[in-house]
Structure formats: structure tokens, C-alpha cells
Design a protein around this motif. Structure first.
Motif, PDB file in Angstrom:
ATOM      1  N   VAL A   1     -12.142  -8.791 -10.568  1.00  0.00           N
ATOM      2  CA  VAL A   1     -10.886  -8.620 -11.305  1.00  0.00           C
ATOM      3  C   VAL A   1     -10.169  -7.332 -10.915  1.00  0.00           C
ATOM      4  O   VAL A   1      -8.953  -7.223 -11.101  1.00  0.00           O
ATOM      5  CB  VAL A   1     -11.139  -8.631 -12.825  1.00  0.00           C
ATOM      6  N   ASP A   2     -10.905  -6.346 -10.390  1.00  0.00           N
ATOM      7  CA  ASP A   2     -10.263  -5.082 -10.028  1.00  0.00           C
ATOM      8  C   ASP A   2      -9.995  -4.969  -8.527  1.00  0.00           C
ATOM      9  O   ASP A   2      -9.683  -3.877  -8.031  1.00  0.00           O
ATOM     10  CB  ASP A   2     -11.119  -3.896 -10.487  1.00  0.00           C
ATOM     11  N   ALA A   3     -10.104  -6.067  -7.782  1.00  0.00           N
ATOM     12  CA  ALA A   3      -9.790  -6.035  -6.356  1.00  0.00           C
ATOM     13  C   ALA A   3      -8.311  -5.694  -6.155  1.00  0.00           C
ATOM     14  O   ALA A   3      -7.454  -6.125  -6.927  1.00  0.00           O
ATOM     15  CB  ALA A   3     -10.120  -7.374  -5.715  1.00  0.00           C
ATOM     16  N   LYS A   4      -8.024  -4.946  -5.099  1.00  0.00           N
ATOM     17  CA  LYS A   4      -6.653  -4.523  -4.814  1.00  0.00           C
ATOM     18  C   LYS A   4      -6.105  -5.350  -3.650  1.00  0.00           C
ATOM     19  O   LYS A   4      -6.812  -5.605  -2.679  1.00  0.00           O
ATOM     20  CB  LYS A   4      -6.624  -3.032  -4.498  1.00  0.00           C
ATOM     21  N   PHE A   5      -4.822  -5.717  -3.748  1.00  0.00           N
ATOM     22  CA  PHE A   5      -4.188  -6.611  -2.786  1.00  0.00           C
ATOM     23  C   PHE A   5      -3.042  -5.884  -2.078  1.00  0.00           C
ATOM     24  O   PHE A   5      -2.170  -5.306  -2.723  1.00  0.00           O
ATOM     25  CB  PHE A   5      -3.636  -7.854  -3.483  1.00  0.00           C
TER      26      PHE A   5
ATOM     27  N   SER B   1       9.781  -5.018  -1.003  1.00  0.00           N
ATOM     28  CA  SER B   1       8.393  -4.609  -1.222  1.00  0.00           C
ATOM     29  C   SER B   1       8.235  -4.214  -2.679  1.00  0.00           C
ATOM     30  O   SER B   1       9.049  -3.473  -3.229  1.00  0.00           O
ATOM     31  CB  SER B   1       7.997  -3.448  -0.306  1.00  0.00           C
ATOM     32  N   VAL B   2       7.194  -4.744  -3.298  1.00  0.00           N
ATOM     33  CA  VAL B   2       6.951  -4.530  -4.717  1.00  0.00           C
ATOM     34  C   VAL B   2       5.531  -4.006  -4.892  1.00  0.00           C
ATOM     35  O   VAL B   2       4.583  -4.544  -4.307  1.00  0.00           O
ATOM     36  CB  VAL B   2       7.130  -5.836  -5.514  1.00  0.00           C
ATOM     37  N   GLN B   3       5.417  -2.984  -5.691  1.00  0.00           N
ATOM     38  CA  GLN B   3       4.113  -2.360  -5.924  1.00  0.00           C
ATOM     39  C   GLN B   3       3.830  -2.328  -7.424  1.00  0.00           C
ATOM     40  O   GLN B   3       4.614  -1.791  -8.204  1.00  0.00           O
ATOM     41  CB  GLN B   3       4.130  -0.940  -5.357  1.00  0.00           C
ATOM     42  N   PHE B   4       2.707  -2.922  -7.813  1.00  0.00           N
ATOM     43  CA  PHE B   4       2.269  -2.904  -9.198  1.00  0.00           C
ATOM     44  C   PHE B   4       1.107  -1.911  -9.310  1.00  0.00           C
ATOM     45  O   PHE B   4       0.122  -2.014  -8.574  1.00  0.00           O
ATOM     46  CB  PHE B   4       1.804  -4.290  -9.649  1.00  0.00           C
ATOM     47  N   SER B   5       1.229  -0.981 -10.249  1.00  0.00           N
ATOM     48  CA  SER B   5       0.219   0.073 -10.374  1.00  0.00           C
ATOM     49  C   SER B   5      -0.302   0.143 -11.799  1.00  0.00           C
ATOM     50  O   SER B   5       0.392  -0.233 -12.761  1.00  0.00           O
ATOM     51  CB  SER B   5       0.804   1.433  -9.976  1.00  0.00           C
ATOM     52  N   THR B   6      -1.520   0.655 -11.925  1.00  0.00           N
ATOM     53  CA  THR B   6      -2.149   0.765 -13.239  1.00  0.00           C
ATOM     54  C   THR B   6      -1.776   2.049 -13.958  1.00  0.00           C
ATOM     55  O   THR B   6      -2.073   2.209 -15.137  1.00  0.00           O
ATOM     56  CB  THR B   6      -3.680   0.696 -13.098  1.00  0.00           C
ATOM     57  N   SER B   7      -1.135   2.981 -13.265  1.00  0.00           N
ATOM     58  CA  SER B   7      -0.716   4.242 -13.880  1.00  0.00           C
ATOM     59  C   SER B   7       0.794   4.227 -14.072  1.00  0.00           C
ATOM     60  O   SER B   7       1.536   3.688 -13.251  1.00  0.00           O
ATOM     61  CB  SER B   7      -1.134   5.430 -13.006  1.00  0.00           C
TER      62      SER B   7
ATOM     63  N   SER C   1      -5.213   4.902  -5.403  1.00  0.00           N
ATOM     64  CA  SER C   1      -6.248   4.226  -6.192  1.00  0.00           C
ATOM     65  C   SER C   1      -5.651   3.483  -7.382  1.00  0.00           C
ATOM     66  O   SER C   1      -6.308   2.616  -7.964  1.00  0.00           O
ATOM     67  CB  SER C   1      -7.281   5.248  -6.678  1.00  0.00           C
ATOM     68  N   ASP C   2      -4.410   3.829  -7.756  1.00  0.00           N
ATOM     69  CA  ASP C   2      -3.780   3.167  -8.893  1.00  0.00           C
ATOM     70  C   ASP C   2      -3.053   1.885  -8.506  1.00  0.00           C
ATOM     71  O   ASP C   2      -2.683   1.091  -9.370  1.00  0.00           O
ATOM     72  CB  ASP C   2      -2.770   4.112  -9.562  1.00  0.00           C
ATOM     73  N   ILE C   3      -2.807   1.699  -7.208  1.00  0.00           N
ATOM     74  CA  ILE C   3      -2.050   0.536  -6.754  1.00  0.00           C
ATOM     75  C   ILE C   3      -2.940  -0.700  -6.820  1.00  0.00           C
ATOM     76  O   ILE C   3      -3.900  -0.828  -6.075  1.00  0.00           O
ATOM     77  CB  ILE C   3      -1.528   0.741  -5.324  1.00  0.00           C
ATOM     78  N   GLN C   4      -2.598  -1.608  -7.707  1.00  0.00           N
ATOM     79  CA  GLN C   4      -3.395  -2.817  -7.875  1.00  0.00           C
ATOM     80  C   GLN C   4      -2.907  -3.946  -6.984  1.00  0.00           C
ATOM     81  O   GLN C   4      -3.696  -4.758  -6.495  1.00  0.00           O
ATOM     82  CB  GLN C   4      -3.359  -3.261  -9.340  1.00  0.00           C
ATOM     83  N   PHE C   5      -1.596  -3.972  -6.764  1.00  0.00           N
ATOM     84  CA  PHE C   5      -1.029  -5.086  -6.013  1.00  0.00           C
ATOM     85  C   PHE C   5       0.214  -4.589  -5.280  1.00  0.00           C
ATOM     86  O   PHE C   5       1.123  -4.020  -5.890  1.00  0.00           O
ATOM     87  CB  PHE C   5      -0.654  -6.224  -6.965  1.00  0.00           C
ATOM     88  N   TYR C   6       0.251  -4.821  -3.968  1.00  0.00           N
ATOM     89  CA  TYR C   6       1.424  -4.477  -3.165  1.00  0.00           C
ATOM     90  C   TYR C   6       1.787  -5.705  -2.336  1.00  0.00           C
ATOM     91  O   TYR C   6       0.927  -6.289  -1.668  1.00  0.00           O
ATOM     92  CB  TYR C   6       1.133  -3.297  -2.240  1.00  0.00           C
TER      93      TYR C   6
END
Length: 514
Positions: A301-305, A348-354, A361-366
Motif C-alpha cells: 500500500v505504501d509503494a511509490k509510483f 505532470s501531477v505529483q501527489f504527496s503525503t506531506s 520520500s513524501d511523493i507517493q504518486f507522480y
């Protein structure tokens, strides 16, 4: 005095001078031994030498070409006799061999004794003068092997790599320089005969522009896999999944290829492949490839893309993609708090947890993709990515984003607290915020950050009016940051300070304004 006597005298003088030089050298050597460096124990000198050599060699890994000339370890031996002796007795100083080391390869192999080697070879123009075969004969003691050869050399290289086991090998990289006259389809694939099937420490493999078969157990311990594939010898989805199934410890997967043209019907029935330790996956290809691949992978679930995708067909493409990634919506996925979008030739879209001070390390999905329709697709994506509670929105673009765009954002991002705009025309932004309706746009917005914005004539005043209206409605903007913006004067800022408590301005004034 006759000639014979003169000759004897000259020779006697030469002898005396040689004795004086020898005595002088002896005195100089004795003096040198009094230098503080000679009081250091040999192990300290070895540590210093190792640091110098490793620092110079590390430039190869970071892409910085090493200066020409002798290897660093060779230079150390020419300082003085004492340092030379210390260096010669340290095999680890002679283990890094790259293309610039070619003339010294026999010496370095001898002086390295049985220490593990690092070998980096990049297709020189005259490969016959580089002892690659001699180096590959040392395969049992190579720990890092990075090769870049011409395609015509593939068979010879693979014969060498298949001739012996590689018990110490940890990192293997092989890429080809493809020549225009060389038929790519004839390139011999890397198969399960490589390393005679024995490379128990192999953890990282990178293969570029070469055919490969990765189903051998020699690759079962991989933690990092990077594949770049050309069109004439495509890897099918079934082949890739079969390989990944044999890599349970994989942590980093990077793919630059298109699997879709050869996807076979049997993959529909192919079992899903669990990669329970995967931390990072990067894919460069078409949307269909990504959807097909992710539909057959079970990921943490915490894999980064990190995705660079082409051939976007419609918003449905994103729905299919996220459905393939998030198969079980009940799982505890990380909460997404930031959305960063760059809207240029590609989106380009970047989803982050912070929500602030974002690091890698905060980038979950790019995801980067080509899409020239409605830019509000970035807000639709927030509905598809699980656990999206966006508090920070950052947008960079030269395009004029419409009022409808900003209204869509208000509808999709109800928890937004901060907006950062870089080089964005703000006419549509102002219109959306000044619209009088049943609800106020972005009701939780408290921070507005404007960078390199070119204000129109009345837009500073419009911004002040927006701040006044929001303050009156109890949803005021608490902090405004203005950096590098055109057409903003000190008077404009003073007026803004009258309705916004914290205004941070860099005092940059466009020439001609006062």
C-alpha cells in the motif's frame, strides 16, 4: 697531462659527483622520514589513500568523467618510496578498473591480488586495444560489472559471461551501442546460462537495448531491476510477469518499454504476481502498458509510483489506471495531502503525503502524460486516487486557467488550505474568487503564495477586494506571499496589508513602476 690522464680525472670527478648525489639523496630521504606523515601507522595511510581513490572513482558513478592519465592509485605510488610501499601492500587500492585504466590493467590485476573488483567498460572506439576479455576472465572476483559495448560484440561478451560463475557479483549493468547497419533482431538474448546460473549475491541488474530472458534463478535475489527495451525484440507481458514472479525481494523496478503490442491472450488468465517488498516502481510507456501491468501486480500500500505515460485516450484512461493500482480500496493507503501540477506541453501531477516542505520520500504518486483537453483532469484524478485529502495545491503553467477550472478545483478540493501559483496568469483565478454565489470558493483557504505572476492593471486591487470579502465572511486569507511578481507596487502591498495580517513581499518592482 696526456689524454689518458685527462680521461681518468674526468671519470674520477664523475664518480665523486655521483657519490655526492647519492649522499644528498640519502640525506633528503632521512629528512623526509622526519616529516609528520611518516609517523602515521600504515593502516592510517591506507585509510587516507582509500578515501582519495574512492572519491575520485565515485565520479564515474555520478556521471562525472574522470580525468585522463593514470589511475589514482598509480599516482599515489609516485610520491615517495615509503608511500609507494604502503600502497603496493594494499590490494583494495587496485580494484577499480575503468576504460582509462586500460594500459595498467595487467598491473592492477596483479597488485589487487584476490580482492573483489569493480569493472566499468564503455565501448571505446578501438575495443581491440582494451583487455575486456582478460578482465572478464576474472569474473569470479568481480563484485560490480558495468558494460557498454557495440552490438557486434554481444556474442563474445556473453560467451565470457557464461564461462564462469560470479560468486561475488552484486551489481550488473549491460547496455548496447546499436549501430545503424546492425540488424537488432539478430542480437543474442541474455539467458539462464549467464554466470553459469551461479551469482548468489546479485542484487541489482540494469539492461538497456539488449534482448533478455530473466526467468533463471540467478536473478531470484534481485532487489533492483531496470529494463530498457527496443521495439524489434519486445518483451511480452507474460515474459515480464514470469520474471517478476521469481524476484520476491524486489524493491525497485524501473521499466522503459512498451509491452502492449505483444500482449498475449494467456495473460488474461495469468495469476497476479505479489511484490510485497516493492518500494518504488517507475514506468515509461503507454497507458495500455501501465494498465495491463498493474492489473497483474499485487503491490504494498505504501509503494511509490513514477509514471511517464503516452497515448492518453480519455479520462477513462485514468480511471482504468487507478482501478488497476488500487484493487482493494479497504486497505490503509497513505493519506495524500498535496497536489503539485505542471501544465505545459505535457501534464505532470505529483501527489504527496506531506502538505509542506515536501521531500522525495513524501511523493507517493507522480504521473506525466500528454493531454491537451481540459486541464481540470487533475482535479478528477483526486477522486480516483485513494485517501486524497488535499490541503496544498501547487500549480505551474504559462496557460491562462479559466474560471471554470478554478471552480472545479473548489468543488473537488474541499479541504484545501494553501494555494501556490508559479508563473500562472490569474485572471480566471480572480473571477472564480469574486463570483458571488451560494458558497465561497475554497472555504478553508488561508495561505496564498504567488511567484513570478504578471499582474494585470487592476488585479492587485481585485486581490485586495477578494481578501476583504473573505474576511467579512469569516474565511479570510491569513498569509499572502508575493515573490518576483510584475506590476506590484509598494502602495499595492500596503493596501493588501490592510486586509491580510501577514503579507510577505520581496520588494521587487518592475522597472518603470513606483
Amino acid at each position: 697531462m696526456d689524454i689518458r690522464g685527462k680521461t681518468t680525472l674526468v671519470e674520477q670527478c664523475r664518480t665523486d659527483i655521483d657519490k655526492d648525489i647519492a649522499a644528498s639523496n640519502a640525506l633528503r630521504s632521512r629528512k623526509n622520514t622526519l616529516a609528520s606523515i611518516f609517523s602515521l601507522p600504515p593502516e592510517i595511510l591506507v585509510t587516507i589513500f582509500t578515501y582519495i581513490v574512492e572519491e575520485e572513482n565515485s565520479k564515474i558513478y555520478t556521471g562525472i568523467p574522470r580525468r585522463g592519465g593514470a589511475p589514482t592509485s598509480m599516482i599515489v605510488t609516485h610520491v615517495c618510496r615509503h608511500l609507494r610501499q604502503v600502497a603496493l601492500e594494499c590490494p583494495s587500492l587496485w580494484t577499480f578498473i575503468d576504460c582509462l585504466s586500460a594500459p595498467w590493467v595487467p598491473i592492477m590485476l596483479e597488485r589487487s591480488k584476490q580482492a573483489a573488483l569493480v569493472v566499468i567498460y564503455s565501448a571505446p572506439r578501438a575495443p581491440e586495444y582494451w583487455p575486456l576479455v582478460q578482465l572478464l576472465s576474472q569474473l569470479p572476483r568481480i563484485k560490480t560489472l558495468k558494460l557498454c559495448t557495440f552490438s557486434v560484440d554481444v556474442d563474445r561478451i556473453l560467451d565470457c559471461l557464461s564461462s564462469q560463475p560470479a560468486p561475488l557479483l552484486q551489481i550488473f549493468k549491460y547496455s548496447l551501442v546499436l549501430e545503424s547497419h546492425d540488424p537488432r533482431i539478430s542480437i543474442r538474448p541474455i539467458s539462464d546460462t549467464i554466470f553459469q546460473g551461479r551469482a548468489p549475491l546479485l542484487r541489482s541488474v540494469e539492461l538497456a537495448e539488449c534482448a533478455f530472458i530473466l526467468t533463471s534463478h540467478v536473478f531470484s535475489g534481485l532487489q533492483t531491476l531496470y529494463l530498457i527495451q527496443f521495439d524489434s525484440c519486445p518483451l511480452t507481458l507474460s515474459q515480464l510477469l514470469s520474471a517478476l514472479r521469481r524476484m520476491p525481494d524486489l524493491e525497485l523496478l524501473r521499466l522503459s518499454c512498451d509491452l502492449s503490442p505483444r500482449i498475449s491472450e494467456d495473460t488474461v488468465l495469468f495469476d497476479q504476481v505479489p511484490l510485497t517488498r516493492l518500494r518504488w516502481i517507475e514506468l515509461n510507456g503507454v497507458f495500455r502498458t501501465a494498465v495491463s501491468l498493474f492489473s497483474h501486480l499485487i503491490l504494498p500500500v505504501d509503494a511509490k509510483f513514477i509514471l511517464f505515460l503516452t497515448e492518453t485516450e480519455s479520462p477513462q484512461s485514468f480511471s482504468d489506471l487507478f482501478s488497476a493500482i488500487y484493487k482493494n480500496p479497504d486497505e490503509s493507503f497513505p493519506i495524500i495531502r498535496s497536489l503539485h501540477a505542471h501544465l505545459h506541453d505535457e501534464v505532470s501531477v505529483q501527489f504527496s503525503t506531506s502538505s509542506a516542505n515536501i521531500s522525495n520520500s513524501d511523493i507517493q504518486f507522480y504521473i506525466s502524460f500528454d493531454y491537451d483537453d481540459n486541464p481540470a483532469i487533475i482535479f478528477d484524478m483526486c477522486r480516483m486516487v485513494l485517501h486524497c485529502k488535499i490541503q496544498t495545491l501547487s500549480i505551474s503553467t504559462l496557460y491562462d486557467l479559466s474560471q471554470d477550472f478554478w471552480c472545479a478545483g473548489s468543488a473537488h478540493l474541499p479541504e484545501l488550505k494553501s494555494i501556490i501559483l508559479s508563473s500562472v496568469p490569474i485572471e480566471g483565478f480572480i473571477l472564480a474568487f469574486m463570483t458571488v454565489g451560494a458558497s465561497i470558493a475554497y472555504p478553508l483557504l488561508r495561505t496564498l503564495d504567488l511567484e513570478y505572476v504578471n499582474f494585470g492593471c487592476d488585479e492587485p486591487e481585485d486581490l485586495r477586494e477578494i481578501a476583504r470579502m473573505r474576511a467579512k465572511g469569516g474565511v479570510g486569507i491569513q498569509k499572502l506571499r508575493i515573490m518576483g511578481c510584475r506590476n506590484v507596487t509598494e502602495i499595492d502591498v500596503q493596501l493588501l496589508e490592510g486586509v491580510i495580517a501577514d503579507v510577505d513581499w520581496d520588494h521587487w518592482v518592475w522597472p518603470g513602476k513606483s
